[in-house]
Write a protein that holds these residues in place. Sequence first.
Motif, PDB file in Angstrom:
ATOM      1  N   THR A 112       7.568  11.312 -67.792  1.00  0.00           N
ATOM      2  CA  THR A 112       6.106  11.305 -67.688  1.00  0.00           C
ATOM      3  C   THR A 112       5.704  12.235 -66.557  1.00  0.00           C
ATOM      4  O   THR A 112       6.473  12.448 -65.615  1.00  0.00           O
ATOM      5  CB  THR A 112       5.548   9.895 -67.394  1.00  0.00           C
ATOM      6  N   THR A 114       2.022  13.337 -64.246  1.00  0.00           N
ATOM      7  CA  THR A 114       0.585  13.267 -63.978  1.00  0.00           C
ATOM      8  C   THR A 114       0.192  14.446 -63.103  1.00  0.00           C
ATOM      9  O   THR A 114       0.771  14.652 -62.029  1.00  0.00           O
ATOM     10  CB  THR A 114       0.216  11.950 -63.271  1.00  0.00           C
ATOM     11  N   THR A 134       7.232  12.304 -72.545  1.00  0.00           N
ATOM     12  CA  THR A 134       6.512  11.590 -73.609  1.00  0.00           C
ATOM     13  C   THR A 134       5.030  11.456 -73.302  1.00  0.00           C
ATOM     14  O   THR A 134       4.214  11.390 -74.222  1.00  0.00           O
ATOM     15  CB  THR A 134       7.107  10.186 -73.817  1.00  0.00           C
ATOM     16  N   GLU A 135       4.675  11.402 -72.012  1.00  0.00           N
ATOM     17  CA  GLU A 135       3.276  11.216 -71.629  1.00  0.00           C
ATOM     18  C   GLU A 135       2.877  12.243 -70.577  1.00  0.00           C
ATOM     19  O   GLU A 135       3.585  12.444 -69.588  1.00  0.00           O
ATOM     20  CB  GLU A 135       3.051   9.808 -71.076  1.00  0.00           C
ATOM     21  N   SER A 137      -0.556  13.358 -68.295  1.00  0.00           N
ATOM     22  CA  SER A 137      -1.911  13.008 -67.870  1.00  0.00           C
ATOM     23  C   SER A 137      -2.447  14.111 -66.965  1.00  0.00           C
ATOM     24  O   SER A 137      -1.789  14.495 -65.988  1.00  0.00           O
ATOM     25  CB  SER A 137      -1.905  11.668 -67.126  1.00  0.00           C
ATOM     26  N   LEU A 155       6.893  14.710 -76.774  1.00  0.00           N
ATOM     27  CA  LEU A 155       5.550  14.382 -76.294  1.00  0.00           C
ATOM     28  C   LEU A 155       4.799  13.528 -77.317  1.00  0.00           C
ATOM     29  O   LEU A 155       4.723  13.867 -78.500  1.00  0.00           O
ATOM     30  CB  LEU A 155       4.776  15.675 -76.018  1.00  0.00           C
ATOM     31  N   LYS A 156       4.236  12.412 -76.833  1.00  0.00           N
ATOM     32  CA  LYS A 156       3.496  11.492 -77.703  1.00  0.00           C
ATOM     33  C   LYS A 156       2.010  11.434 -77.356  1.00  0.00           C
ATOM     34  O   LYS A 156       1.161  11.314 -78.240  1.00  0.00           O
ATOM     35  CB  LYS A 156       4.087  10.074 -77.600  1.00  0.00           C
ATOM     36  N   THR A 157       1.719  11.515 -76.052  1.00  0.00           N
ATOM     37  CA  THR A 157       0.342  11.306 -75.616  1.00  0.00           C
ATOM     38  C   THR A 157      -0.031  12.296 -74.524  1.00  0.00           C
ATOM     39  O   THR A 157       0.748  12.514 -73.585  1.00  0.00           O
ATOM     40  CB  THR A 157       0.147   9.874 -75.069  1.00  0.00           C
ATOM     41  N   LYS A 159      -3.373  12.772 -72.020  1.00  0.00           N
ATOM     42  CA  LYS A 159      -4.654  12.219 -71.592  1.00  0.00           C
ATOM     43  C   LYS A 159      -5.312  13.192 -70.622  1.00  0.00           C
ATOM     44  O   LYS A 159      -4.691  13.620 -69.640  1.00  0.00           O
ATOM     45  CB  LYS A 159      -4.460  10.863 -70.916  1.00  0.00           C
TER      46      LYS A 159
END
Length: 730
Positions: A112, A114, A134-135, A137, A155-157, A159
């Motif tokens: 992940t 951010t 995978t995430e 942000s 990668l799934k999401t 934001k």
Amino acid sequence: MKRLLISYISAFIALGLPAQTAQRMDGLTPEQKSMAINLTLTGELSTERNGDFRQIRDLCFQLRHLDLSDAHSLVIPKNAFHSRHQLETIILPKTIKTIGTQAFFACDKLNTITIPQSVESIGAAAFSECKNITELSIEGSPKIGEYAFAHLAKLKTVKVNSKIPPKAEASSFYGIEPGKVRLIVPKDCEKAYKKATGWSRFFAKPKMPHEVSDPQTCLTPYPSEMIIAKGAKPINVQTAWRILTPKMDGHCDILNNEVEQARDILTARIGNIVNSRQHGRQLILAIDPSLSDDEAYTLTVNLNGINISGKTPRGVFWGLMTLDQLLRGSGMKDCVDAIPQLTIKDTPRTHVRELMVDPARTFIPYEDLRDFIPEMARYKLNALHLHLVDDQAWRIEIKKYPQLTAQASSRWGMDDIEAPYNGFYTQEQMRDLVKFAERYHVEIIPEIEMPGHEVAAISVFPELTCHQRQVPVRTTCGVSNELLCPGSEFTYEFLGNVFKELVSIFPSKYIHLGGDEAGNPALDCWTDCPKCQALKQKLGITTTDRSENWKLQGYLFDRIIKLLRDTHHKTPMFWYETDFKKIQPGCVTFAWRNGLTDKALDAAVANNALIMLCPGEHCYFDYPMAKGDMPEKNWGMPVTSLKDTYSLDPAWGKGKDFENDNLFGVAGTLWSECITTPERIYYQAYPRAIALAEAGWSPQEKRSWESFLKRMRPVAKDMMRRGISFSMEY
């Protein structure tokens, strides 16, 4: 081995310990850095040459979790965590404004990420090849560079907090399939994201403008002769293709490999291949014995299709590499829509265009070594030189001496890097490598060093040296005074057995014997050796000091050269040193020392030898390409810029006679004291290897630095699209 075992036990214990905390990396001991699994830094982070980021990347080889949330830095520098394969999580500083190019390239265990509110820009390929994320942000609205988040396979999401889509390039999220990744944006903002460049990829495949390939801006190396049909209608390539090889004097079967290569190219670029009995635009591959050079080819494009002819299959293959670049075009997408009608007649300026890699200092896993070959071939580089042994390791299996790989293929550390360096190649792997390279018409040339740079062998067989001292494998850069003893018959027995096995593995006509940096001061250890003094008397050398020790090196080389020529029918190669007062005719000597190229060339001409041109000021690709580029910390390497490499004249101003009679080829070297991952081999090699390829292939009058820079743009885009790391410092 004991030290390695202790390190693994310590790492296992560290998994259960709380994170180590320090203000900066300088507050940790070397052992703490090498054993760090969880790390928190809280101070002002340095981006200097050997600052915090370089130390985290290169010295914390086991680091899994990094917390920089309370640290202060305005920038995550370019390459800051490049190919840091163990890194799983990172919390970025709240103060950063810039994330540099390739900052997290190939951090393939990151899961992940951010991006803080403070970030204003994210550089090209910053998170490319982070295949496990995978995430993602994004808290602010940064400008996102080309291929910044390309090839994020899991990668799934994503934001994004910004109501206005952050400015992105069309390629920023290259590889994302519409509907496969969930994009979460503020309420009522989805419509804006659907229309925004880069972000629209999440909803539909991007519509790319129609492109006709421009051969004058997309071909590297530049061909010897090219005529573009003015006013003629370009041919559409986005259609079905069939590959034909007309029968002519039994030549059809010898192009089976090239047919498969053509199929791979068309499938990758266009994806629409039909068999030879079906309708489709024709790609015809043929042998043309009338061509002047074994690597020469002609490529014609007309309304009937494409014809590639070569004097040999190698020439046909190079024609296919040119076709691949025509299909690539600007590099903005997988394949252009059309290519112009044209005729190319091409032949190389030099017959050997080599890259040397150094698995002795840093082992290159077999799969990574193999994968390096197709990238070379794209630019018509045709030889891969393997520096298999050195003071730091012995990397090739020798069945007569299994102790070499059992005892001298592992060590702990390299200069300030406290980490294990392990691995060797089996003979079966090397035979497979040779076969694989043959598909790309790349010759594999092995090197066994002598009489210096042999500490790894000496650590196993002390009787190879004058004083039979037991010495450990070297863990630092530099030059050892431990040399093979030219007065000992065991030296010749050992080398004879090694070369006997080597020639059964590598069919190349060439074997490299090293020969460089024999001690410091050079050849000194032979002065007080009774066996060497006895050999001097036998050879009629009257001096007892070091002044004529070079003659002992000459004797050693003469015996091995005779063995290779008479018994194994090989042509010897070696690194030129001024200690070589005489060079055996027909040998290939490498002009490598910065500032000594003229002496090396004069010696080659005087001795009727051949020259491989690889002067450090042009061809040492382990050197940084710009100030501050990787490797940031080294033993004092000068900069070898892309322009420095491109400016190499293979004839060195010596004229046509030298070029025809003595010039063997050009080579780029990738010594790996400071190259710690396979991805960084690509980074150090490219784009300088492409500049070298053009120097070795294209006629001098066809070369232009300004033109080359323009032609590098599509190459760079294509490399980013394919997930290949390269230095952007040009």
